[in-house]
Design an enzyme around this catalytic site. Structure first.
Site, PDB file in Angstrom:
ATOM      1  N   HIS A   1       0.854  -1.186   0.000  1.00 20.31           N
ATOM      2  CA  HIS A   1       0.000   0.000   0.000  1.00 20.31           C
ATOM      3  C   HIS A   1       0.885   1.229   0.000  1.00 20.31           C
ATOM      4  O   HIS A   1       1.978   1.232   0.581  1.00 20.31           O
ATOM      5  CB  HIS A   1      -0.917   0.010   1.227  1.00 20.31           C
ATOM      6  CG  HIS A   1      -2.042   1.001   1.141  1.00 20.31           C
ATOM      7  ND1 HIS A   1      -1.888   2.321   1.500  1.00 20.31           N
ATOM      8  CD2 HIS A   1      -3.322   0.858   0.725  1.00 20.31           C
ATOM      9  CE1 HIS A   1      -3.042   2.950   1.314  1.00 20.31           C
ATOM     10  NE2 HIS A   1      -3.927   2.100   0.846  1.00 20.31           N
TER      11      HIS A   1
ATOM     12  N   GLU B   1      -7.686  -4.543  -0.707  1.00 18.30           N
ATOM     13  CA  GLU B   1      -8.169  -5.062  -1.976  1.00 18.30           C
ATOM     14  C   GLU B   1      -8.291  -6.581  -1.974  1.00 18.30           C
ATOM     15  O   GLU B   1      -9.168  -7.148  -2.644  1.00 18.30           O
ATOM     16  CB  GLU B   1      -7.236  -4.626  -3.120  1.00 18.30           C
ATOM     17  CG  GLU B   1      -6.886  -3.152  -3.164  1.00 18.30           C
ATOM     18  CD  GLU B   1      -8.069  -2.263  -3.474  1.00 18.30           C
ATOM     19  OE1 GLU B   1      -9.165  -2.803  -3.730  1.00 18.30           O
ATOM     20  OE2 GLU B   1      -7.909  -1.040  -3.455  1.00 18.30           O
TER      21      GLU B   1
END
Length: 364
Positions: free
Chosen positions: A253, A308
């Site tokens: 991330h 995700e």
């Protein structure tokens, strides 16, 4: 004089663009606070209408209750359905992602009614209609008395959802409702800073969301799981992919240096859906092996699981087609976009950053 920025600075990392009461992301500690509460506790104790009330109250200094928001969103869904022929006319033969963008751009102010509710209420109506059109089916009229999560599923599938399905989607909507100054939220705030209305700001936010580095990431997670296929293929597939420098979808991330706090919230929500096609043990084994492989590859700074990975599994378990993942993300994030746009209009100024010129100078 030219001032040269570092690679990090050119992405505005560490640059504060606004003061906000809406959400806070601490990448080092793996912490997300939305409207004064940790995301995990918020998902466990609140619903989408409740977190939306908190966001709108923080942005506009109002005192809306969860019941107020539920009623206003229910009425807004009904109004959006009445306008659906007009909104879908702009989508032509577009697919779900592009058609959603075109329909959202057609939203407009309704006399005497809050823009925020008009926008957030319309999003699941548009998404449901586009999904059903892709299946050759007619749109389903909303139920204004239902919760936002329940009505979203109902308009997608044409049936009353089970309680556990509603609970799972509601947890997702809460978790994805806001996330600091991400790319789409920053885009919405830039547009709002010009004093453009919320419809323009949110349309711009959705356009930013469609990029593969932002809202387009969950679908490739499922493609990766499909490619692995079975438990015995996890190790050889992952090892070969990493040896070829391929990216592990659902890991790493831009902000979080540890595990994304939203991942565990969604993993918990999926557990109740495991019998509905969500093979959580298989996905868990894939996640565990990829995490260990990434630690071996880069022990100083291994990539951790992000939101995700479990978003893909949850939405797939709810039988939401992959092409609709980005619009469903927008159904959740619309709460944050509208709040940030309103906060920017109320407290901010025109966002106009400078740049570092590195081109040629005139000869004279």
């Amino acid at each position: 004089m030219n001032i040269h920025l570092t690679k990090s600075q050119t992405g505005l990392d560490g640059v504060s663009a606004a003061e906000t009461v809406l959400s806070h992301v601490d990448g080092e500690r793996g912490e997300l606070i939305i409207a004064g509460e940790h995301v995990g506790r918020l998902a466990a104790t609140s619903c989408f209408e409740g977190v939306t009330a908190r966001l709108w109250n923080g942005a506009s200094k109002t005192t809306l209750s969860e019941a107020d928001v539920r009623a206003s969103l229910g009425a807004a869904r009904a109004r959006a359905f009445a306008r659906l022929p007009e909104l879908l006319a702009a989508t032509g033969s577009m697919g779900i992602v592009d058609g959603f963008r075109a329909a959202v751009a057609g939203l407009r102010a309704e006399h005497g009614l809050a823009h925020e509710a008009t926008i957030v209420g319309a999003f699941p109506v548009i998404a449901g209609a586009l999904v059903r059109r892709a299946r050759g089916l007619d749109p389903v009229a909303p139920d204004p008395s239902a919760s936002h999560a329940a009505d979203t599923l109902r308009m997608l599938h044409g049936r009353a959802p089970e309680t556990r399905e509603v609970t799972a989607l509601d947890a997702y909507l809460v978790t994805a409702s806001d996330h600091g100054m991400n790319a789409s939220t920053f885009t919405a705030r830039v547009v709002a800073s010009t004093q453009a209305d919320l419809f323009a700001a949110v349309t711009a936010g959705y356009c930013a969301l469609t990029g593969p580095l932002h809202g387009g990431a969950p679908e490739p997670v499922l493609e990766m799981l499909d490619a692995i296929g079975s438990r015995e293929r996890i190790q050889p597939w992952v090892d070969a992919a990493l040896a070829h420098g391929e990216r592990m979808m659902g890991f790493g991330h831009r902000v979080y240096r540890v595990r994304d706090p939203r991942a565990d919230v969604l993993k918990t929500a999926i557990e109740a859906l495991a019998s509905d096609g969500a093979d959580l043990p298989f996905a868990g084994e894939v996640e565990a092996y990829i995490r260990s492989a990434l630690r071996r590859k880069n022990p100083e700074r291994p990539l951790e699981t992000n939101v995700e990975f479990f978003t893909a599994i949850l939405l797939d378990a709810l039988a939401i087609p992959r092409q609709a993942f980005t619009p469903i993300f927008a159904v959740a994030r619309a709460a944050g976009w509208t709040a940030h746009a309103r906060e920017q209009q109320r407290t901010g100024r025109l966002i106009r950053p400078s740049s570092s010129y590195v081109g040629a100078m005139p000869a004279d």
